[in-house]
Design an enzyme around this catalytic site. Structure first.
Site, PDB file in Angstrom:
ATOM      1  N   GLU A  55     -64.145  12.828  21.788  1.00 29.58           N
ATOM      2  CA  GLU A  55     -62.703  12.916  21.530  1.00 29.58           C
ATOM      3  C   GLU A  55     -62.227  14.332  21.202  1.00 29.58           C
ATOM      4  OE1 GLU A  55     -61.508  10.250  18.409  1.00 29.58           O
ATOM      5  OE2 GLU A  55     -62.508   8.520  19.297  1.00 29.58           O
ATOM      6  N   GLY A  56     -63.093  15.318  21.259  1.00 32.96           N
ATOM      7  CA  GLY A  56     -62.722  16.644  20.797  1.00 32.96           C
ATOM      8  C   GLY A  56     -62.786  16.794  19.295  1.00 32.96           C
TER       9      GLY A  56
END
Length: 338
Positions: free
Chosen positions: A305-306
């Site tokens: 998801e970063g």
């Protein structure tokens, strides 16, 4: 806005990469030598400040717009039982992103980063890489351009992330194709797959390599055959960032795998990248070694998801703030070391 009209435009871009400003780097290093501290005492914070100076072409860089882009895609290989979660979770998590309920939503807010979520044909999984190419040429170009489109002109720091059930399998295949090695060396448990699932995953990667590796003649073809829409989109975003001299905070294994085919042929590609963290995914450290990058953080994360990249943004802000706001020896009337 940067876009790639055809395969050759992408390949031309990866062979003509702009560099950082050497003048700004020298000036930033000179400023570091004047600040009220022993030389090198802020460690990697000093390196980050100089790095940012070079890419901004500014000896005293500033950090305004931090952009976080999360790409989502589904994978045909997920049907082989290579993940602990069903494929429908990809769309469910996109909905969670859009309502602000995921970890990246919270972490992006903490980092004062603008978050964009880009779902990519979630109703149309890629081909099963163990049997077919992941994407057609047109599909791969569409994904690359979807990634490039998120890098707006005001972006000063980019971080990218992904959501895609089963995507550590194509990521492992991309790494093996780029840097060599076996499926067993590059495959880990991902989201928590059991032992039987890991065996299926390794087998899928080995079949994919046997089928596609003879045709992986360039970074585009490797991404097209072995990647996925969200993986190609991350590659497109990070290439567009380089073309605009925007530095990138790399997230975990999958985000790094997205640029592995480019970096294997063009090692200088990673010069605009900072590795935000080393994830708990088994092969991420091996991949960072291949990319020549040292992570800023080690927190045993493996979410994607970063999220790891978002956590590193405050370090970049701190590095730039100390570089810009600290007094020099002359300003503070502090004696230098003898």
């Amino acid at each position: 806005m940067i876009s790639f009209a055809h395969r050759s435009a992408f390949l031309d871009a990866v062979t003509h990469l702009p560099g950082a400003s050497e003048h700004a780097i020298r000036a930033a290093r000179a400023r570091q030598a004047e600040l009220t501290k022993p030389a090198g005492s802020l460690g990697r914070l000093e390196e980050i400040a100089v790095f940012m100076a070079g890419w901004q072409d500014n000896p005293r860089p500033q950090l305004g717009c931090v952009r976080a882009a999360i790409f989502a895609g589904n994978h045909g290989v997920a049907a082989r039982g290579v993940s602990a979660f069903p494929a429908e979770v990809t769309a469910q998590m996109v909905a969670n992103f859009e309502t602000g309920g995921a970890a990246i939503n919270v972490l992006a807010q903490c980092a004062s980063a603008e978050l964009t979520v880009v779902p990519l044909d979630l109703d149309c999984p890629t081909g099963d890489i163990s049997r077919d190419p992941a994407m057609s040429e047109a599909e791969c170009l569409d994904a690359l351009n979807a990634g490039a489109a998120v890098v707006a002109p005001d972006t000063q720091l980019l971080l990218v992330g992904e959501m895609g059930i089963g995507n550590t399998t194509p990521a492992a295949a991309l790494c093996a194709a780029a840097f060599g090695g076996t499926g067993a060396q590059w495959c880990g448990t991902g989201t928590g797959v059991d032992g039987a699932g890991l065996v299926r995953k390794i087998d899928a990667v080995e079949q994919a390599l046997a089928l596609h590796l003879p045709h992986c003649c360039d970074p585009f073809e490797t991404l097209r055959r072995l990647g996925g829409r969200e993986i190609a989109a991350m590659a497109g975003a990070m290439l567009a960032a380089r073309l605009q001299r925007v530095p990138v905070l790399l997230d975990g294994f999958i985000a790094c795998a997205a640029i592995a085919p480019i970096a294997a042929q063009h090692p200088q590609f990673t010069r605009h990248c900072l590795a935000a963290h080393c994830s708990a995914e088994a092969a991420h450290q091996l991949l960072l070694d291949c990319l020549g990058l040292e992570p800023l953080l080690r927190l045993d994360m493996r979410l994607g998801e970063g999220s790891g990249a978002a956590l590193a943004v405050p370090l970049v802000r701190a590095a730039m703030a100390t570089h810009d706001r600290m007094a020099t020896f002359a300003e503070a009337a502090v004696a230098r070391a003898q």
